[in-house]
Design a protein around this motif. Structure first.
Motif, PDB file in Angstrom:
ATOM      1  N   UNK A 254      44.556  57.045  24.980  1.00 24.07           N
ATOM      2  CA  UNK A 254      44.367  57.229  23.003  1.00 24.07           C
ATOM      3  C   UNK A 254      42.608  57.500  24.159  1.00 24.07           C
ATOM      4  N   UNK A 255      41.630  58.581  23.513  1.00 26.32           N
ATOM      5  CA  UNK A 255      40.115  58.228  23.190  1.00 26.32           C
ATOM      6  C   UNK A 255      40.418  56.477  22.680  1.00 26.32           C
ATOM      7  N   UNK A 256      39.300  56.125  23.431  1.00 24.65           N
ATOM      8  CA  UNK A 256      39.241  54.756  22.762  1.00 24.65           C
ATOM      9  C   UNK A 256      39.846  53.378  23.124  1.00 24.65           C
ATOM     10  N   UNK A 257      40.871  54.004  24.142  1.00 28.10           N
ATOM     11  CA  UNK A 257      41.546  52.758  24.268  1.00 28.10           C
ATOM     12  C   UNK A 257      41.822  52.754  25.391  1.00 28.10           C
ATOM     13  N   UNK A 258      42.380  52.288  26.531  1.00 25.94           N
ATOM     14  CA  UNK A 258      42.614  52.206  27.586  1.00 25.94           C
ATOM     15  C   UNK A 258      43.747  50.818  28.010  1.00 25.94           C
ATOM     16  N   UNK A 259      44.199  51.855  29.701  1.00 22.35           N
ATOM     17  CA  UNK A 259      45.584  51.139  29.595  1.00 22.35           C
ATOM     18  C   UNK A 259      46.665  51.255  28.809  1.00 22.35           C
ATOM     19  N   UNK A 260      47.660  49.931  29.307  1.00 23.80           N
ATOM     20  CA  UNK A 260      49.118  49.878  27.850  1.00 23.80           C
ATOM     21  C   UNK A 260      49.044  48.321  27.369  1.00 23.80           C
TER      22      UNK A 260
ATOM     23  N   UNK B  36      29.012  52.535  36.093  1.00 20.59           N
ATOM     24  CA  UNK B  36      29.529  53.784  35.258  1.00 20.59           C
ATOM     25  C   UNK B  36      30.719  53.882  36.895  1.00 20.59           C
ATOM     26  N   UNK B  37      30.816  53.664  37.759  1.00 15.68           N
ATOM     27  CA  UNK B  37      31.791  53.950  38.279  1.00 15.68           C
ATOM     28  C   UNK B  37      32.532  52.692  38.045  1.00 15.68           C
ATOM     29  N   UNK B  38      32.443  51.518  38.363  1.00 17.15           N
ATOM     30  CA  UNK B  38      33.613  50.226  37.518  1.00 17.15           C
ATOM     31  C   UNK B  38      34.146  50.823  36.332  1.00 17.15           C
ATOM     32  N   UNK B  39      33.060  51.339  35.477  1.00 21.20           N
ATOM     33  CA  UNK B  39      34.144  51.061  33.999  1.00 21.20           C
ATOM     34  C   UNK B  39      35.526  52.277  34.848  1.00 21.20           C
ATOM     35  N   UNK B  40      34.547  53.450  35.157  1.00 18.25           N
ATOM     36  CA  UNK B  40      35.408  54.711  35.414  1.00 18.25           C
ATOM     37  C   UNK B  40      36.717  54.325  36.498  1.00 18.25           C
ATOM     38  N   UNK B  41      36.082  53.512  37.765  1.00 22.67           N
ATOM     39  CA  UNK B  41      37.319  52.698  38.200  1.00 22.67           C
ATOM     40  C   UNK B  41      38.459  51.812  37.445  1.00 22.67           C
ATOM     41  N   UNK B  42      38.308  51.098  36.503  1.00 29.16           N
ATOM     42  CA  UNK B  42      39.082  50.189  36.002  1.00 29.16           C
ATOM     43  C   UNK B  42      40.200  50.904  34.945  1.00 29.16           C
ATOM     44  N   UNK B  43      39.246  52.054  34.326  1.00 26.64           N
ATOM     45  CA  UNK B  43      40.074  52.788  33.477  1.00 26.64           C
ATOM     46  C   UNK B  43      40.955  53.336  34.062  1.00 26.64           C
ATOM     47  N   UNK B  44      40.312  54.371  35.406  1.00 28.33           N
ATOM     48  CA  UNK B  44      41.394  55.159  36.088  1.00 28.33           C
ATOM     49  C   UNK B  44      42.497  54.233  36.258  1.00 28.33           C
TER      50      UNK B  44
ATOM     51  N   UNK C 156      35.148  47.359  27.834  1.00 24.73           N
ATOM     52  CA  UNK C 156      36.249  47.316  28.203  1.00 24.73           C
ATOM     53  C   UNK C 156      37.196  46.203  27.799  1.00 24.73           C
ATOM     54  N   UNK C 157      36.691  45.632  27.522  1.00 26.81           N
ATOM     55  CA  UNK C 157      38.176  43.849  26.892  1.00 26.81           C
ATOM     56  C   UNK C 157      38.704  44.496  25.652  1.00 26.81           C
ATOM     57  N   UNK C 158      37.580  45.333  25.101  1.00 29.60           N
ATOM     58  CA  UNK C 158      37.854  45.599  23.361  1.00 29.60           C
ATOM     59  C   UNK C 158      38.818  46.816  23.630  1.00 29.60           C
ATOM     60  N   UNK C 159      38.570  47.804  24.562  1.00 28.18           N
ATOM     61  CA  UNK C 159      39.351  48.837  24.694  1.00 28.18           C
ATOM     62  C   UNK C 159      40.375  48.791  24.881  1.00 28.18           C
ATOM     63  N   UNK C 160      40.593  47.879  26.212  1.00 27.20           N
ATOM     64  CA  UNK C 160      42.005  47.369  26.870  1.00 27.20           C
ATOM     65  C   UNK C 160      43.452  46.941  25.593  1.00 27.20           C
TER      66      UNK C 160
END
Length: 187
Positions: free
Chosen positions: A5-11, A67-75, A101-105
């Protein structure tokens, strides 16, 4: 797997591990050791690979690699991979992205700073097998890049000192992240 969902990442089951520190402090060896001990389904997002190899970009504030580190990690997290981000990742340049990233994970996140004194980074650097790299990256470069205790704000990181062996550090991170209790997925 569907994106989070928007604002979150991973499970809730994914793990995000950040390993930061000065050049030649052992970050890449730690990431490789984590993968070796854990197995498949652990993505390594290396700052040097994305910045120097993929983008061929200098490390500067606002660089595209952030941004690429962020996108790659989120993906990777959104596709069920556990992720280790490793690199120098200066706090003033990468800190906001790492905090976000930490906050959204949605799963467990752990951040580590490998604190190795300058003299030890020079000694470790000299042991690298790549002779061409050693000719291009000198102790003067290491001195220019070195930042004493470049910690992220808010006590986000656990500091690993130079006395911790590679195996001890890998075991500590596996345990604190809970990866030692997770079965790898053979992809």
């Amino acid at each position: 797997m569907t994106p989070s969902a928007p604002g979150t990442v991973g499970t809730k089951d994914t793990r995000l591990i950040v390993v930061r520190g000065n050049s030649a402090s052992g970050k890449s060896s730690i990431a490789a050791g984590l993968r070796e001990k854990f197995g498949r389904n652990l993505a390594i997002v290396g700052q040097d690979n994305l910045r120097r190899i993929v983008l061929r970009e200098r490390d500067r504030p606002g660089g595209a690699n952030i941004g690429l580190i962020d996108l790659t990690t989120r993906y990777a997290l959104d596709n069920g991979f556990h992720v280790v981000i490793e690199g120098i990742l200066y706090a003033d340049r990468y800190g906001t992205m790492l905090h976000d990233l930490v906050r959204a994970h949605r799963g467990i996140s752990r951040c580590y700073y490998v604190d190795v004194p300058y003299a030890e980074t020079v000694r470790r650097h000299a042991t690298k097998a790549d002779a061409e790299y050693l000719q291009h990256v000198t102790p003067d470069h290491l001195s220019d890049w070195f930042r004493e205790k470049d910690l992220l704000p808010d006590a986000l990181e656990t500091v690993i000192d130079a006395a911790s062996t590679l195996d001890d550090t890998v075991q500590q991170i596996l345990h604190e992240s809970g990866l030692d209790q997770v079965l790898p997925i053979d992809r």
